[in-house]
Design a protein around this motif. Structure first.
Motif, mmCIF file in Angstrom:
data_model
loop_
_atom_site.group_PDB
_atom_site.id
_atom_site.type_symbol
_atom_site.label_atom_id
_atom_site.label_comp_id
_atom_site.label_asym_id
_atom_site.label_seq_id
_atom_site.Cartn_x
_atom_site.Cartn_y
_atom_site.Cartn_z
ATOM 1 N N HIS A 95 0.832 -1.201 0.000
ATOM 2 C CA HIS A 95 0.000 0.000 0.000
ATOM 3 C C HIS A 95 0.871 1.257 0.000
ATOM 4 C CE1 HIS A 95 -3.427 2.536 0.339
ATOM 5 N NE2 HIS A 95 -2.962 3.076 1.456
ATOM 6 N N ILE A 96 1.940 1.242 0.756
ATOM 7 C CA ILE A 96 2.876 2.372 0.748
ATOM 8 C C ILE A 96 3.348 2.654 -0.670
ATOM 9 C CG2 ILE A 96 5.209 3.081 1.425
ATOM 10 C CD1 ILE A 96 4.679 1.617 4.106
ATOM 11 N N LEU A 97 3.721 1.601 -1.384
ATOM 12 C CA LEU A 97 4.214 1.772 -2.750
ATOM 13 C C LEU A 97 3.110 2.228 -3.690
ATOM 14 C CD1 LEU A 97 6.690 -1.218 -3.203
ATOM 15 C CD2 LEU A 97 7.131 1.123 -2.449
ATOM 16 N N SER A 98 1.873 1.771 -3.463
ATOM 17 C CA SER A 98 0.771 2.172 -4.342
ATOM 18 C C SER A 98 0.529 3.673 -4.268
ATOM 19 C CB SER A 98 -0.511 1.410 -3.975
ATOM 20 O OG SER A 98 -1.088 1.909 -2.779
ATOM 21 N N VAL A 99 0.872 4.283 -3.143
ATOM 22 C CA VAL A 99 0.691 5.729 -2.980
ATOM 23 C C VAL A 99 1.891 6.495 -3.514
ATOM 24 C CG1 VAL A 99 0.453 7.608 -1.300
ATOM 25 C CG2 VAL A 99 -0.888 5.511 -1.041
ATOM 26 N N PHE A 104 0.098 10.216 -9.552
ATOM 27 C CA PHE A 104 -0.255 11.389 -8.751
ATOM 28 C C PHE A 104 0.787 11.636 -7.671
ATOM 29 C CE2 PHE A 104 -2.242 13.214 -4.954
ATOM 30 C CZ PHE A 104 -2.727 14.405 -5.463
ATOM 31 N N GLY A 105 1.228 10.575 -6.995
ATOM 32 C CA GLY A 105 2.192 10.730 -5.918
ATOM 33 C C GLY A 105 3.500 11.335 -6.382
ATOM 34 N N VAL A 106 4.030 10.839 -7.490
ATOM 35 C CA VAL A 106 5.310 11.334 -8.006
ATOM 36 C C VAL A 106 5.175 12.766 -8.514
ATOM 37 C CG1 VAL A 106 7.078 11.027 -9.784
ATOM 38 C CG2 VAL A 106 6.164 9.037 -8.571
#
Length: 214
Positions: A95-99, A104-106
């Motif tokens: 989940h951490i990686l999915s965000v 959007f995160g990057v």
């Protein structure tokens, strides 16, 4: 600079305008996004766009707010009491990686850094909507697992941060600096597996018992 105080009005083409603006802002940042490009991408006239958002800064903050809310809505509750630490940490790691590895995160991270002076609250909002939420859930799980004797952790905040950083490895930087366009699922799996192994070697109950026996 103060944030714009106006509240955008809602209407039939509100979502259409917001999606067009999101696409343009994510591609070009705040400074590089023109109102003409946003109107064209949204398929509306400039007059229609201004009727919803009279200020480009207001439009940008609304795009960011919606993106952060969507990110927060995808948060999962880390399994508690129903599985072993390895299973729970694997769920948390992915989940951490999915965000953080999401488009959007990057892109939002890049914009937060580039626009830190113009939008001082943007980075805080982004952090609180995603990374901080996951960190709080992970810390809560680690506390519960420690109370059950499954883990041995004294500094829960530090342990939660360490696990998140182990999961990131260098994947986030490779995306951030456009070294790679995406991270393959098998690479994420490899990194999360290694993060779990390293974390449990330090904080697992058996590892802690072995350390005390020396």
């Amino acid at each position: 600079m103060n944030q714009p105080a106006a509240i955008p009005r809602k209407g039939r083409k509100y979502d259409q305008v917001l999606q067009g603006a999101r696409d343009v802002f994510m591609a070009h940042g705040f400074e590089g996004a023109s109102v003409d490009d946003i109107a064209r991408k949204a398929g509306v006239s400039k007059a229609t766009l201004y009727s919803y958002f009279p200020d480009k800064r207001l439009l940008f903050m609304e795009v960011a707010r919606h993106g952060c809310a969507r990110q927060a809505d995808t948060a999962v509750t880390i399994a508690s009491g129903c599985c072993d630490p390895e299973t729970a940490l694997r769920e948390a790691g992915h989940h951490i990686l999915s965000v953080i590895l999401s488009e959007f995160g990057v892109k939002m991270f890049r914009i937060c850094v580039a626009e830190a002076d113009r939008f001082p609250d943007l980075g805080r909002r982004f952090y609180e909507s995603g990374p901080a939420t996951i960190r709080a859930q992970l810390r809560e799980y680690l506390a519960e697992a420690t109370s059950r004797g499954e883990l041995r952790i004294d500094d829960l905040d530090l342990a939660a941060d360490q696990f998140a950083e182990l999961c990131r490895a260098d994947m986030f930087l490779r995306l951030l600096f456009n070294i790679e366009a995406e991270i393959e699922p098998q690479e994420r799996e490899r990194v999360v597996d290694a993060a779990i192994t390293t974390f449990l070697a330090r904080y697992g109950a058996l590892a802690a018992s072995d350390e005390m026996a020396r």
